[in-house]
Motif scaffolding. Sequence first.
Motif, mmCIF file in Angstrom:
data_model
loop_
_atom_site.group_PDB
_atom_site.id
_atom_site.type_symbol
_atom_site.label_atom_id
_atom_site.label_comp_id
_atom_site.label_asym_id
_atom_site.label_seq_id
_atom_site.Cartn_x
_atom_site.Cartn_y
_atom_site.Cartn_z
ATOM 1 N N ASP A 113 0.825 -1.210 0.000
ATOM 2 C CA ASP A 113 0.000 0.000 0.000
ATOM 3 C C ASP A 113 0.858 1.259 0.000
ATOM 4 O O ASP A 113 1.676 1.452 0.907
ATOM 5 C CB ASP A 113 -0.912 0.015 1.230
ATOM 6 C CG ASP A 113 -1.855 -1.172 1.264
ATOM 7 O OD1 ASP A 113 -2.304 -1.586 0.171
ATOM 8 O OD2 ASP A 113 -2.122 -1.697 2.365
ATOM 9 N N PRO A 114 0.674 2.128 -0.985
ATOM 10 C CA PRO A 114 1.390 3.414 -0.970
ATOM 11 C C PRO A 114 0.946 4.251 0.227
ATOM 12 O O PRO A 114 -0.243 4.288 0.569
ATOM 13 C CB PRO A 114 0.978 4.075 -2.288
ATOM 14 C CG PRO A 114 0.457 2.962 -3.140
ATOM 15 C CD PRO A 114 -0.148 1.964 -2.201
ATOM 16 N N LEU A 115 1.881 4.897 0.882
ATOM 17 C CA LEU A 115 1.552 5.754 2.013
ATOM 18 C C LEU A 115 0.894 7.039 1.523
ATOM 19 O O LEU A 115 1.271 7.586 0.483
ATOM 20 C CB LEU A 115 2.825 6.113 2.790
ATOM 21 C CG LEU A 115 3.579 4.960 3.472
ATOM 22 C CD1 LEU A 115 4.874 5.480 4.089
ATOM 23 C CD2 LEU A 115 2.717 4.298 4.536
ATOM 24 N N ASN A 116 -0.085 7.509 2.272
ATOM 25 C CA ASN A 116 -0.710 8.793 1.925
ATOM 26 C C ASN A 116 0.301 9.921 2.032
ATOM 27 O O ASN A 116 0.299 10.860 1.232
ATOM 28 C CB ASN A 116 -1.905 9.060 2.852
ATOM 29 C CG ASN A 116 -3.058 8.114 2.590
ATOM 30 O OD1 ASN A 116 -3.247 7.678 1.454
ATOM 31 N ND2 ASN A 116 -3.808 7.794 3.627
ATOM 32 N N GLN A 117 1.181 9.806 3.021
ATOM 33 C CA GLN A 117 2.246 10.788 3.199
ATOM 34 C C GLN A 117 3.582 10.038 3.332
ATOM 35 O O GLN A 117 3.942 9.603 4.430
ATOM 36 C CB GLN A 117 1.999 11.644 4.448
ATOM 37 C CG GLN A 117 0.799 12.572 4.324
ATOM 38 C CD GLN A 117 0.655 13.482 5.539
ATOM 39 O OE1 GLN A 117 0.885 13.072 6.668
ATOM 40 N NE2 GLN A 117 0.275 14.729 5.289
#
Length: 462
Positions: A113-117
């Motif tokens: 999962d790509p981090l939001n930040q």
Amino acid sequence: MKRFLAQLTVLCLMLGLVLPYPAAALGEELDRTGSRPVEQVSKHKKALEYPTLSKAKRPEDAGFSSKKLKEVDKLIEEEIENGFPGAALVVIKDGKIVKNSAYGSAKVFDESDPLNQPQKMKTKTMFDLASNTKMYAVNFSLQHLVSEGKINLEEKIQHYFPEFKDSADDEIKGKGELRIIDLLHHTAGFPSSVHYHNPERAGELYSQERNKTLSMILKTPLQYEPGTKQVYSDIDYMLLGFIIEKITGERLDRYTENHIYKPLGLKHTLFNPLRKGFKEKDFAATELHGNTRDGVISFPNIRTYTLQGEVHDEKSFYSMDGISGHAGLFSTTSDLAVLMQVMLNDGGYGNIKLFDKQTIDKFVKPYDMNPTYGLGWRLNGDSSMEWMFSEHAGKEVFGHTGWTGTVTVIDRENNLAIALLTNKKHSPVIDPLKDPHKFQGDTYSISQYGSVITAVYEALKH
């Protein structure tokens, strides 16, 4: 006042006069000549012996072009824009830190999962050095021990481990004649790797206990007749690490930290940093799914979470408790700058002497069989090394790389050194079933190192 008393004391002694006060009043013991004791004199001299790093006010002060160094930034930033996770770069020349910059992100993914930040890369971010451990832990330790006369590189391995013998079933014989120098030259006969941590691949050599792993290494059969060819091997350096422990009576992490890194004032160069007060956020992340290569590899106790602050290398983590001669060391660009400066300084830094120039010369001398190898150090001995050192580096330039995406380059002739640290393995595997060891981060130009090293050399004003 103390200085006046000291001068008066020396004058009285020279004139044969009685001291009007006890020598101890100076706060230091004086010898018969009224001088400081020899140890204190030597310490005073050492304080002036080796250059220490300072920050260049302008790149031009160290012979670099500010404009061309911005092109280095642009090169790396374009890679980041195209999806490369992150990097840090330090350049030192003539005792000055010309550049220490961070780019991109230290962590982009939490598993898939790509981090939001994404976590921002910083110059103080710590990196898993992978095989650069071989140089900055083992080679530095050996160079130190050689300079102190505590180790002979011609000594046989059996001297330290009598149980290191050929077995009746071994097809290739020769363990009894193997020397330390054969391990450093990667000509000892060992295979490039044995997956000690994986029972399906290691068989009877399986081990996930550090002490047991030593016995498994000593039992590992040779793959080729020693001295007949050269095979870069992690096993060579795993064994060298144990030899250092045997000689010093200290575990490799304690020896390097107490005798090399701490004396140099380095606080971010160490093994198993998460056990020593550091937090995951302090590190550049590596593989997304532990050691599973996005789910296609499995063995007992395998990690499946995103690695951050734990050594990636499987043999080091599972079989060596994170403390191995071939992998396990973490560091920052700032700390590596000091270690590289030690090599440029012919073995010392400030008031600390680790080894001498003669020892360095011995370790970086080209090997007859292969001019791209010294004793462990990789050399820019021919055009095959341009991918790492660049076309501008001279033949005597040396350094090393690490699988996680690290490279160091040391150029004594130009009093120049470069460390490029990346987290290229913090990216998805391209096709796990076809090739579980090729990551998206491996496909970028920066991953071959030479493009960045070339740009740094080209930023030098001629």
